[in-house]
Design an enzyme around this catalytic site. Structure first.
Site, PDB file in Angstrom:
ATOM      1  N   HIS A 126       0.548  -0.885   0.390  1.00 30.73           N
ATOM      2  CA  HIS A 126       0.289  -0.200  -0.487  1.00 30.73           C
ATOM      3  C   HIS A 126       1.136   1.570  -0.322  1.00 30.73           C
ATOM      4  O   HIS A 126       0.182   2.669  -0.579  1.00 30.73           O
ATOM      5  CB  HIS A 126      -0.932  -0.385   1.457  1.00 30.73           C
ATOM      6  CG  HIS A 126      -2.175  -0.951   1.408  1.00 30.73           C
ATOM      7  ND1 HIS A 126      -2.892  -1.172   0.152  1.00 30.73           N
ATOM      8  CD2 HIS A 126      -2.490  -1.867   2.164  1.00 30.73           C
ATOM      9  CE1 HIS A 126      -3.866  -2.122   0.785  1.00 30.73           C
ATOM     10  NE2 HIS A 126      -3.392  -2.458   1.774  1.00 30.73           N
ATOM     11  N   ASP A 163      -2.216 -10.599  -2.403  1.00 28.31           N
ATOM     12  CA  ASP A 163      -3.251 -10.223  -0.972  1.00 28.31           C
ATOM     13  C   ASP A 163      -4.043  -9.485  -1.332  1.00 28.31           C
ATOM     14  O   ASP A 163      -4.954  -9.274  -2.443  1.00 28.31           O
ATOM     15  CB  ASP A 163      -2.638  -8.351  -0.620  1.00 28.31           C
ATOM     16  CG  ASP A 163      -3.101  -7.887   0.405  1.00 28.31           C
ATOM     17  OD1 ASP A 163      -2.624  -9.059   1.513  1.00 28.31           O
ATOM     18  OD2 ASP A 163      -3.782  -7.582   1.159  1.00 28.31           O
ATOM     19  N   HIS A 165      -6.757  -7.308  -0.176  1.00 28.85           N
ATOM     20  CA  HIS A 165      -6.840  -5.638  -0.806  1.00 28.85           C
ATOM     21  C   HIS A 165      -5.475  -5.571  -2.001  1.00 28.85           C
ATOM     22  O   HIS A 165      -4.729  -5.878  -2.341  1.00 28.85           O
ATOM     23  CB  HIS A 165      -5.667  -4.803   0.462  1.00 28.85           C
ATOM     24  CG  HIS A 165      -6.701  -5.579   1.390  1.00 28.85           C
ATOM     25  ND1 HIS A 165      -6.414  -5.642   2.900  1.00 28.85           N
ATOM     26  CD2 HIS A 165      -8.076  -5.420   2.019  1.00 28.85           C
ATOM     27  CE1 HIS A 165      -7.018  -6.508   3.752  1.00 28.85           C
ATOM     28  NE2 HIS A 165      -8.001  -5.485   3.780  1.00 28.85           N
ATOM     29  N   ASP A 250      -5.090 -12.601   3.495  1.00 26.95           N
ATOM     30  CA  ASP A 250      -5.742 -12.444   4.455  1.00 26.95           C
ATOM     31  C   ASP A 250      -6.434 -12.243   3.306  1.00 26.95           C
ATOM     32  O   ASP A 250      -7.930 -12.162   3.350  1.00 26.95           O
ATOM     33  CB  ASP A 250      -6.438 -10.841   4.609  1.00 26.95           C
ATOM     34  CG  ASP A 250      -5.171 -10.083   3.370  1.00 26.95           C
ATOM     35  OD1 ASP A 250      -4.914 -10.326   2.404  1.00 26.95           O
ATOM     36  OD2 ASP A 250      -4.935  -8.825   3.579  1.00 26.95           O
TER      37      ASP A 250
HETATM   38 ZN    ZN Z   1      -4.115  -7.397   2.532  1.00 28.96          ZN
END
Ligand code: ZN
Length: 340
Positions: A126, A163, A165, A250
């Protein structure tokens, strides 16, 4: 059959000193992974310590003010960067080793081949050029990829981000680049809200961002199908010299931060697919830990990933169905997509 190289496991004690308090991204994640790996004799992997990254290497993807701000905040004892992202007194050293480990992974892989896993924190995907966010301070894998390009002349690098996200930071850093193909499978809607399928890169990088958002509830068939029937065919056509995985865990069904349904076997199948891809292309595989917050699921999934990278079992073949919709929607906009 001969087994592939046992691989390199990169760690560092400073990863445990990035203190985030009661935050889900905390040092217990690495404790869980390292206990599971230690019980299995580290799967025979070579265990090495991550060095710190040199500042010039960070500056290839991060502005000097951003780097300085992390050093200063950590030097003052730490504090909140945003609602999700925190630094402590130990975070500066941890962040330097987390990026440095990824760079060392590149160095070793481009010499010796095989695969490397960076079991380090803070995570990175991120983090944008001038902004820490989403538990990430520096974009470790982006720093490593930029190093492979600048110092070693690797001109085609694939990053698969599984991931749950979207890796907004990695996407943004390489959005204009035709040297890094960033492919992300991520739940949508979910933090950070980026990663629309129509965002495909810009300028020279047009077509080199491949966003594959999936709805909540997506499971092994969806993820594996996209890896096997979208990402792998693109990579086989494009022939990267380095294969990277932004490996968050995740999307596991036990994870508290998202709503996907992967299990350990799904991570093994995705990793085995990437192992075969790297092997066929003669490209080494660098894996950097990102998210994953259900401790037992995280540890078991990392073990499954590393077992799959080290052995030669065939991954399960996923149905093409889930990928077919993406391919038909996108014919033409991903220029390197094989048969459309
Ligand atoms: Zn994540």
């Amino acid at each position: 059959m001969h087994h592939l190289a046992a691989g390199i496991y990169i760690r560092h004690p400073s990863s445990f000193e990035h203190d985030t308090g009661g935050h889900p991204e905390n040092a217990r994640r690495l404790t869980a992974i390292e206990e599971a790996m230690s019980e299995r004799d580290w799967l025979g992997m070579e265990l090495i310590e991550a060095p710190t990254v040199e500042r010039e290497l960070l500056h290839r993807v991060h502005g000097a003010r951003h780097v300085d701000s992390i050093e200063e905040l950590s030097g003052r004892g730490g504090g909140m960067i945003d609602l999700d992202t925190v630094a402590s007194a130990g975070s500066w050293e941890a962040a330097l080793h987390s990026a440095g480990g990824a760079v060392m992974g590149v160095e070793r892989l481009l010499t010796d081949g095989g695969f490397a896993f960076c079991g380090l924190r803070p995570p990175g995907h991120h983090a944008e050029r001038d902004r820490a966010m989403g538990f990430c301070l520096f974009n470790n894998l982006a720093v490593a990829a930029a190093h492979a390009i600048e110092a070693h002349g690797v001109d085609r690098i694939l990053i698969l981000d599984w991931d749950v996200h979207h890796g907004n930071g990695t996407e943004a850093i390489f959005y204009d680049s035709a040297q890094v193909l960033y492919a992300s499978i991520h739940q949508s809607p979910l933090y950070p809200g980026t990663g629309a399928i129509g965002d495909t890169g810009s300028g020279e990088g047009e077509g080199f961002t491949v966003n594959l958002p999936v709805p909540p509830g997506s499971g092994p068939d969806e993820f594996l199908s996209l890896v096997q029937h979208v990402v792998a065919p693109i990579a086989r056509e494009w022939r990267p010299g380095l294969v990277c995985i932004s490996a968050g865990y995740d999307a596991h069904r036990d994870d508290p931060l998202a709503n996907c349904e992967l299990d350990e076997a799904a991570y093994a199948d995705m990793a085995g697919t990437m192992r075969n891809l790297g092997s066929d292309l003669g490209a080494p595989v660098l894996v950097c830990l990102e998210g994953g917050y259900a401790l037992a699921a995280l540890a078991a999934s990392v073990v499954a990933t590393l077992e799959a990278l080290a052995d030669d079992r065939r991954p399960r073949s996923a149905p093409e169905g889930p990928a077919a919709a993406y391919r038909s929607e996108h014919t033409g906009s991903w220029p390197v997509l094989g048969d459309g």
